[in-house]
Scaffold this motif. Sequence first.
Motif, mmCIF file in Angstrom:
data_model
loop_
_atom_site.group_PDB
_atom_site.id
_atom_site.type_symbol
_atom_site.label_atom_id
_atom_site.label_comp_id
_atom_site.label_asym_id
_atom_site.label_seq_id
_atom_site.Cartn_x
_atom_site.Cartn_y
_atom_site.Cartn_z
ATOM 1 N N VAL A 48 0.909 -1.255 -0.135
ATOM 2 C CA VAL A 48 -0.111 0.076 -0.033
ATOM 3 C C VAL A 48 0.875 1.207 -0.159
ATOM 4 N N ALA A 49 1.720 1.121 0.796
ATOM 5 C CA ALA A 49 2.547 2.454 1.173
ATOM 6 C C ALA A 49 3.831 2.166 2.067
ATOM 7 N N ALA A 50 4.891 3.148 1.886
ATOM 8 C CA ALA A 50 5.828 3.002 2.794
ATOM 9 C C ALA A 50 6.571 4.256 2.843
ATOM 10 N N ILE A 51 7.328 4.325 4.092
ATOM 11 C CA ILE A 51 8.147 5.497 4.436
ATOM 12 C C ILE A 51 9.626 5.189 5.040
ATOM 13 N N SER A 52 10.503 6.020 4.483
ATOM 14 C CA SER A 52 11.942 5.724 5.107
ATOM 15 C C SER A 52 11.683 6.596 6.388
ATOM 16 N N TRP A 53 12.453 5.753 7.702
ATOM 17 C CA TRP A 53 12.015 6.307 8.889
ATOM 18 C C TRP A 53 13.180 7.494 9.021
ATOM 19 N N THR A 54 14.359 7.484 8.344
ATOM 20 C CA THR A 54 15.394 8.485 8.404
ATOM 21 C C THR A 54 15.064 9.839 7.576
ATOM 22 N N SER A 55 14.788 9.605 6.262
ATOM 23 C CA SER A 55 14.646 10.505 5.464
ATOM 24 C C SER A 55 13.244 11.009 5.261
ATOM 25 N N ASP A 62 -0.041 2.591 -6.755
ATOM 26 C CA ASP A 62 -0.879 3.441 -7.745
ATOM 27 C C ASP A 62 -2.255 3.316 -7.353
ATOM 28 N N SER A 63 -2.952 2.376 -6.770
ATOM 29 C CA SER A 63 -4.380 2.141 -6.516
ATOM 30 C C SER A 63 -4.562 3.250 -5.182
ATOM 31 N N VAL A 64 -3.557 3.648 -4.539
ATOM 32 C CA VAL A 64 -4.095 4.504 -3.259
ATOM 33 C C VAL A 64 -3.424 6.010 -3.523
ATOM 34 N N LYS A 65 -2.500 6.012 -4.448
ATOM 35 C CA LYS A 65 -1.977 7.436 -4.876
ATOM 36 C C LYS A 65 -2.856 8.551 -4.657
ATOM 37 N N GLY A 66 -2.803 9.694 -3.939
ATOM 38 C CA GLY A 66 -3.532 10.720 -4.137
ATOM 39 C C GLY A 66 -4.757 10.645 -3.004
ATOM 40 N N ARG A 67 -4.882 9.506 -2.349
ATOM 41 C CA ARG A 67 -5.935 9.178 -1.385
ATOM 42 C C ARG A 67 -5.449 8.924 0.079
ATOM 43 N N ASN A 84 -8.387 8.470 2.827
ATOM 44 C CA ASN A 84 -9.367 9.187 2.417
ATOM 45 C C ASN A 84 -10.117 8.780 1.099
ATOM 46 N N SER A 85 -11.197 9.279 0.771
ATOM 47 C CA SER A 85 -11.926 8.833 -0.265
ATOM 48 C C SER A 85 -11.916 7.217 -0.240
ATOM 49 N N LEU A 86 -12.289 6.711 0.666
ATOM 50 C CA LEU A 86 -12.209 5.208 0.898
ATOM 51 C C LEU A 86 -13.249 4.795 -0.251
#
Length: 123
Positions: A48-55, A62-67, A84-86
Amino acid sequence: QVQLVESGGGLVQAGGSLRLSCAASGRTFSNYVMGWFRQAPGKEREFVAAISWTSGRTYYADSVKGRFTISRDNAKNTVYLRMNSLKPEDTAVYYCAATFGRNSDYAGDFGSWGQGTQVTVSS
């Protein structure tokens, strides 16, 4: 040992919003990437999504981008997924996961997982 505990799931109508939380503990998370995956009945677990803890750099399917928006609070060792916009097709068990090093959208690269939280979107 990494421990991840998700919360915030529930039942929401289509078009509504939810915020999932993932409380992380057990170590320092510098150089880790934190991810959210989901699995609907009869389907494979998907990124779904990921985030770098440091940066703080973020990555989205693509299915969730923007939402959906992933974020982290370093002071609280918590990662969030604002949805959002589930849509009914977002219905799934959502899992928080952690991996050391580079981002990946492959579940097999993530070594630590939470127990999951159910998100149900009604039409």
